[in-house]
Structure formats: structure tokens, C-alpha cells
Design a protein around this motif. Structure first.
Motif, PDB file in Angstrom:
ATOM      1  N   LEU A 269      -8.614   3.900   4.032  1.00 43.38           N
ATOM      2  CA  LEU A 269      -7.387   3.309   4.583  1.00 43.38           C
ATOM      3  C   LEU A 269      -7.679   2.070   5.430  1.00 43.38           C
ATOM      4  O   LEU A 269      -6.970   1.066   5.329  1.00 43.38           O
ATOM      5  CB  LEU A 269      -6.625   4.368   5.402  1.00 43.38           C
ATOM      6  CG  LEU A 269      -5.316   3.898   6.041  1.00 43.38           C
ATOM      7  CD1 LEU A 269      -4.332   3.344   5.018  1.00 43.38           C
ATOM      8  CD2 LEU A 269      -4.647   5.050   6.814  1.00 43.38           C
ATOM      9  N   ASP A 270      -8.738   2.131   6.256  1.00 44.12           N
ATOM     10  CA  ASP A 270      -9.020   0.977   7.126  1.00 44.12           C
ATOM     11  C   ASP A 270      -9.346  -0.267   6.306  1.00 44.12           C
ATOM     12  O   ASP A 270      -8.901  -1.368   6.614  1.00 44.12           O
ATOM     13  CB  ASP A 270     -10.158   1.317   8.098  1.00 44.12           C
ATOM     14  CG  ASP A 270      -9.679   2.337   9.122  1.00 44.12           C
ATOM     15  OD1 ASP A 270      -8.642   2.087   9.764  1.00 44.12           O
ATOM     16  OD2 ASP A 270     -10.310   3.408   9.243  1.00 44.12           O
TER      17      ASP A 270
ATOM     18  N   MET B   6       4.109   4.992   3.875  1.00 45.59           N
ATOM     19  CA  MET B   6       3.426   6.248   4.180  1.00 45.59           C
ATOM     20  C   MET B   6       4.176   7.395   3.490  1.00 45.59           C
ATOM     21  O   MET B   6       5.406   7.423   3.477  1.00 45.59           O
ATOM     22  CB  MET B   6       3.401   6.490   5.691  1.00 45.59           C
ATOM     23  CG  MET B   6       2.740   5.397   6.507  1.00 45.59           C
ATOM     24  SD  MET B   6       1.064   4.965   5.967  1.00 45.59           S
ATOM     25  CE  MET B   6       0.190   6.515   6.250  1.00 45.59           C
TER      26      MET B   6
ATOM     27  N   VAL C 223      -3.541   4.564  -1.819  1.00 44.11           N
ATOM     28  CA  VAL C 223      -4.613   4.914  -0.894  1.00 44.11           C
ATOM     29  C   VAL C 223      -4.474   6.378  -0.510  1.00 44.11           C
ATOM     30  O   VAL C 223      -3.382   6.828  -0.133  1.00 44.11           O
ATOM     31  CB  VAL C 223      -4.536   4.071   0.400  1.00 44.11           C
ATOM     32  CG1 VAL C 223      -5.782   4.284   1.248  1.00 44.11           C
ATOM     33  CG2 VAL C 223      -4.339   2.597   0.102  1.00 44.11           C
ATOM     34  N   GLY C 224      -5.575   7.122  -0.597  1.00 42.65           N
ATOM     35  CA  GLY C 224      -5.514   8.528  -0.191  1.00 42.65           C
ATOM     36  C   GLY C 224      -6.836   9.204  -0.486  1.00 42.65           C
ATOM     37  O   GLY C 224      -7.746   8.588  -1.056  1.00 42.65           O
TER      38      GLY C 224
ATOM     39  N   TRP D   6      -6.299   9.427   7.209  1.00 42.20           N
ATOM     40  CA  TRP D   6      -5.230   8.900   6.358  1.00 42.20           C
ATOM     41  C   TRP D   6      -3.931   8.616   7.086  1.00 42.20           C
ATOM     42  O   TRP D   6      -2.970   8.156   6.483  1.00 42.20           O
ATOM     43  CB  TRP D   6      -4.941   9.878   5.190  1.00 42.20           C
ATOM     44  CG  TRP D   6      -6.192  10.283   4.502  1.00 42.20           C
ATOM     45  CD1 TRP D   6      -6.816  11.487   4.536  1.00 42.20           C
ATOM     46  CD2 TRP D   6      -7.030   9.433   3.707  1.00 42.20           C
ATOM     47  NE1 TRP D   6      -7.983  11.451   3.830  1.00 42.20           N
ATOM     48  CE2 TRP D   6      -8.131  10.203   3.305  1.00 42.20           C
ATOM     49  CE3 TRP D   6      -6.955   8.094   3.322  1.00 42.20           C
ATOM     50  CZ2 TRP D   6      -9.150   9.687   2.525  1.00 42.20           C
ATOM     51  CZ3 TRP D   6      -7.975   7.570   2.538  1.00 42.20           C
ATOM     52  CH2 TRP D   6      -9.043   8.366   2.151  1.00 42.20           C
TER      53      TRP D   6
ATOM     54  N   LEU E 264       0.868  -1.187   0.000  1.00 42.80           N
ATOM     55  CA  LEU E 264       0.000   0.000   0.000  1.00 42.80           C
ATOM     56  C   LEU E 264       0.897   1.227   0.000  1.00 42.80           C
ATOM     57  O   LEU E 264       1.842   1.307   0.785  1.00 42.80           O
ATOM     58  CB  LEU E 264      -0.853   0.076   1.267  1.00 42.80           C
ATOM     59  CG  LEU E 264      -1.862  -1.005   1.608  1.00 42.80           C
ATOM     60  CD1 LEU E 264      -2.682  -0.542   2.833  1.00 42.80           C
ATOM     61  CD2 LEU E 264      -2.772  -1.285   0.432  1.00 42.80           C
TER      62      LEU E 264
ATOM     63  N   ARG F  35      -4.247   1.971  14.275  1.00 41.26           N
ATOM     64  CA  ARG F  35      -4.164   1.275  12.969  1.00 41.26           C
ATOM     65  C   ARG F  35      -2.905   0.401  12.914  1.00 41.26           C
ATOM     66  O   ARG F  35      -2.937  -0.723  12.431  1.00 41.26           O
ATOM     67  CB  ARG F  35      -4.133   2.291  11.820  1.00 41.26           C
ATOM     68  CG  ARG F  35      -5.472   2.944  11.577  1.00 41.26           C
ATOM     69  CD  ARG F  35      -5.515   3.691  10.245  1.00 41.26           C
ATOM     70  NE  ARG F  35      -6.861   4.196  10.039  1.00 41.26           N
ATOM     71  CZ  ARG F  35      -7.197   5.493  10.073  1.00 41.26           C
ATOM     72  NH1 ARG F  35      -6.271   6.423  10.256  1.00 41.26           N
ATOM     73  NH2 ARG F  35      -8.441   5.862   9.896  1.00 41.26           N
TER      74      ARG F  35
ATOM     75  N   GLU G  95       1.085  12.062   9.520  1.00 36.28           N
ATOM     76  CA  GLU G  95       0.819  10.916   8.639  1.00 36.28           C
ATOM     77  C   GLU G  95       1.289   9.588   9.255  1.00 36.28           C
ATOM     78  O   GLU G  95       0.916   8.523   8.782  1.00 36.28           O
ATOM     79  CB  GLU G  95       1.424  11.111   7.242  1.00 36.28           C
ATOM     80  CG  GLU G  95       2.924  10.907   7.130  1.00 36.28           C
ATOM     81  CD  GLU G  95       3.692  12.221   7.155  1.00 36.28           C
ATOM     82  OE1 GLU G  95       3.043  13.280   7.188  1.00 36.28           O
ATOM     83  OE2 GLU G  95       4.941  12.182   7.159  1.00 36.28           O
TER      84      GLU G  95
ATOM     85  N   VAL H 279       3.411  -1.259   4.014  1.00 31.35           N
ATOM     86  CA  VAL H 279       2.659  -0.005   3.959  1.00 31.35           C
ATOM     87  C   VAL H 279       3.669   1.123   3.857  1.00 31.35           C
ATOM     88  O   VAL H 279       4.511   1.295   4.738  1.00 31.35           O
ATOM     89  CB  VAL H 279       1.814   0.202   5.231  1.00 31.35           C
ATOM     90  CG1 VAL H 279       1.014   1.492   5.125  1.00 31.35           C
ATOM     91  CG2 VAL H 279       0.892  -0.970   5.462  1.00 31.35           C
TER      92      VAL H 279
ATOM     93  N   VAL I 268       0.441   5.187   0.704  1.00 31.28           N
ATOM     94  CA  VAL I 268      -0.648   5.932   1.338  1.00 31.28           C
ATOM     95  C   VAL I 268      -0.346   7.416   1.466  1.00 31.28           C
ATOM     96  O   VAL I 268       0.722   7.800   1.972  1.00 31.28           O
ATOM     97  CB  VAL I 268      -0.909   5.381   2.765  1.00 31.28           C
ATOM     98  CG1 VAL I 268      -2.113   6.084   3.416  1.00 31.28           C
ATOM     99  CG2 VAL I 268      -1.123   3.874   2.751  1.00 31.28           C
TER     100      VAL I 268
ATOM    101  N   LEU J 229      -1.263   6.758   9.681  1.00 31.91           N
ATOM    102  CA  LEU J 229      -1.017   5.449  10.298  1.00 31.91           C
ATOM    103  C   LEU J 229      -0.908   5.693  11.804  1.00 31.91           C
ATOM    104  O   LEU J 229       0.177   5.925  12.342  1.00 31.91           O
ATOM    105  CB  LEU J 229       0.256   4.801   9.731  1.00 31.91           C
ATOM    106  CG  LEU J 229       0.514   3.367  10.196  1.00 31.91           C
ATOM    107  CD1 LEU J 229      -0.622   2.438   9.781  1.00 31.91           C
ATOM    108  CD2 LEU J 229       1.837   2.846   9.639  1.00 31.91           C
TER     109      LEU J 229
END
Ligand code: NCD
Length: 314
Positions: free
Chosen positions: A214-215, A227, A193-194, A250, A165, A256, A277, A225, A167, A252
Motif C-alpha cells: 500500500l505504501d 477503500m 491493492v491488497g 492495508w 487505487l 498514510r 480499513e 483511493v 484497496v 488508510l
């Protein structure tokens, strides 16, 4: 290889070869004497028109470990602020004896222009151009991830079937673009993802899936992941209602991160906005590769400098 401008134009074999040369370079960095004679007599100029910590310092460290002479040039405080053009600046550097020019520039395509214009004969390495590409970052990310997944058996391997991912602020991120091309060339499955406002136009044509939740994306238990920093300096409008809302939707967060499998690798290219973030508990955990990425940056840039400065076959 004469220049390194993007990851989009690397074949799978070429990308794996660069990662394998990076393995060789990383092995030399375990020795007590880290310096190699490879680029003795060559001059590398770091030409940075944008701020940088990691990229500039690691290119400098890499060139020095290969015994090149290194000249670091920051546009602030140079004749660029007197209006000197990119052409005149580059030709001046070559007249001083530059064999390799490492360039970071706010304009997408500036390194390509330098490489293709015929103004100079030096090799050009793209250290980040606008929102376009940052190839050595993606290579160091792939190197780090390959090591986490395949360990000492990494050589010769890609990232087949690895689910990643990416993000955050995709729109402004050259790191995301270079990673999308390289990761997919290496066989990884990438999901971006965003918020919809931070997704680029034309993304349908990219070799990726996209998600605005995101979840939901994290529930698929990705292998990694990555970020991204919110690049406020590239924003001339509001892309999300507030920092708090961005962070809530959004970021982490600790919660999460806590729900992720212990095997999920957490990456960030730096510089991080801790608590925005990415939560510190995620950034500083054993799952995080943030500092491994920085170390890999030196080996990756050693490989890139070696391959371009010597014109080695890819
Ligand atoms: C990135 C960059 O400059 O593109 N940083 C880096 O090179 N490590 C990402 C960023 O600035 O957020």
C-alpha cells in the motif's frame, strides 16, 4: 435499457449517457420540490435477500422521487424463510403488479437468472449479487469522481487518465469488480491493492495493475483511493493473521492519509469500519466523498430506474 445487471457489458457511450442522465436527476434534487412525475403509476419492488442500509434506502428514495409506488421486501420475515423459491417469489411480486424488481442476493448471478429466465416480464436491477457485481454502486462512484475532477463541466466526459487505487478485500468485493469494469471503460487507470490472499484468481486477465504494498502504491500519488470494507461475513477461513496486522498493512491510517496530496480523493462505499480499513480523520476530511457518494446514489438510482422502467434507448 430493459435491465441493469452489470457494468461489464456497458460501452463507454452507454456509461457516459447514464452518468449524464444522473446529472439531470441530480439537478432536480437541488430544487425545493424534489419529486418528478416520471414513473407515476409504475410499481418498483425492492427485493433484498441480504442486509443493506444505503442501497435499499436510496433505491426507495429514488423510486419515490420519481413518483413510483414502492414496495420494500426483506427476505427475513417473508415466505422465503418458509422455503419459497426465487422463481415463485418473483412471479408473486409480478402478479401483484411489479414493473421493476430491484434485487440484492447472496448468490452471484441471481439477478441475471431472474432477468433471463423468462419467469417475469419486469425489469431487473442488480443491487448487489454475491461477489459478482454492484453496478449502481460503481456508477455512483464514477459520477462522484467525475464531479470532483471535472466539476460543472462533467457532462459527456469519461475519466481518461485518472489514476485510481482500489484497496482491501478485492476477493469478496462486488464493488471492486463493478468498479474495475466501469472505471477502465471510462479510461481510468486502476490499480488493485491488497494482501495476496484477498486477490481473486484470474486477476491477470483484468484490465488493472496489482500491488501488494500500500505504501508503495500511495507513493505514486493517485488521483483517488477507494477503500473497501473487509467482508468478514463472506469469509469462511482466515485470510490474514489478525485484524491489527490487516489494519497496519492495508488500512488508510491517519499517517498514510496525511502523506497524500490534498487533491487525492478518498472514497468508501460504506458501511465503514472506522479505525480498521480507514481512519476517521480520512473518512471525515474534505478529501473524502463518503457522503457525496450516498447522495449521488439517489440520483444514480433515479437514472437507472428511469432508463429501465421506460425502456429508454441507451
Ligand atoms: C457494499 C455492498 O453491499 O456490496 N455496500 C454498499 O452497497 N454500499 C460494500 C460492503 O458491504 O462492504
Amino acid at each position: 435499457m430493459k435491465h441493469l445487471l452489470s457494468t461489464k457489458d456497458l460501452s463507454r457511450d452507454q456509461a457516459i449517457h447514464i452518468l449524464d442522465v444522473t446529472e439531470d436527476m441530480a439537478a432536480t434534487q437541488q430544487r425545493e420540490v424534489k419529486k418528478l412525475p416520471t414513473l407515476r403509476g409504475k410499481t418498483v419492488v425492492n427485493l433484498f435477500f441480504e442486509d443493506s442500509t444505503r442501497t435499499r434506502i436510496s433505491f426507495e428514495a429514488a423510486a419515490k422521487r420519481l413518483s413510483a409506488d414502492v414496495i420494500s421486501f426483506a427476505a427475513k420475515g417473508s415466505s422465503v424463510s418458509k422455503g419459497e423459491s426465487l422463481q415463485d417469489t418473483a412471479q408473486t411480486l409480478e402478479a401483484i403488479g411489479a414493473d421493476v424488481i430491484v434485487v440484492r442476493h447472496p448468490v452471484s448471478g441471481a439477478p441475471e437468472l431472474l432477468a433471463r429466465s423468462g419467469w417475469i416480464d419486469a425489469s431487473v436491477l442488480n443491487a448487489g449479487d454475491g461477489t459478482h457485481e454492484h453496478p449502481t454502486q460503481a456508477l455512483l462512484d464514477a459520477f462522484t469522481l467525475r464531479r470532483r475532477i471535472h466539476g460543472d463541466a462533467s457532462r459527456g466526459k469519461g475519466l481518461d487518465g485518472v489514476r485510481v487505487l482500489v484497496v482491501g478485500d478485492i476477493l469478496h468485493s462486488r464493488v471492486a469488480r463493478s468498479n474495475v469494469w466501469l472505471l477502465s471503460t471510462l479510461g481510468a487507470e486502476v490499480t488493485l491493492v491488497g494482501p495476496p490472499t484477498l486477490m481473486p484468481f484470474g486477476i491477470d486477465a483484468w484490465p488493472v495493475d496489482t500491488s501488494f504494498d500500500l505504501d508503495d502504491a500511495l507513493a505514486s500519488k493517485p488521483d483517488a483511493v477507494m477503500m473497501l470494507r473487509v467482508q468478514s461475513e463472506r469469509m469462511n477461513a482466515a485470510y490474514f493473521p489478525s485484524a491489527r496486522e490487516y489494519s497496519t498493512l492495508w488500512g488508510l491510517s491517519a499517517a498514510r492519509f496525511g502523506a497524500l496530496p490534498e487533491t487525492t480523493v478518498v472514497m468508501h462505499p460504506g458501511p465503514m469500519n472506522r479505525g480498521f480499513e480507514i481512519a476517521s480523520v480520512a473518512a471525515d476530511s474534505p478529501q473524502s466523498t463518503v457522503l457525496e457518494q450516498v447522495s449521488a446514489g439517489v440520483s444514480t438510482r433515479m437514472a437507472a430506474l428511469y432508463l429501465t422502467a421506460t425502456g429508454a434507448d441507451l
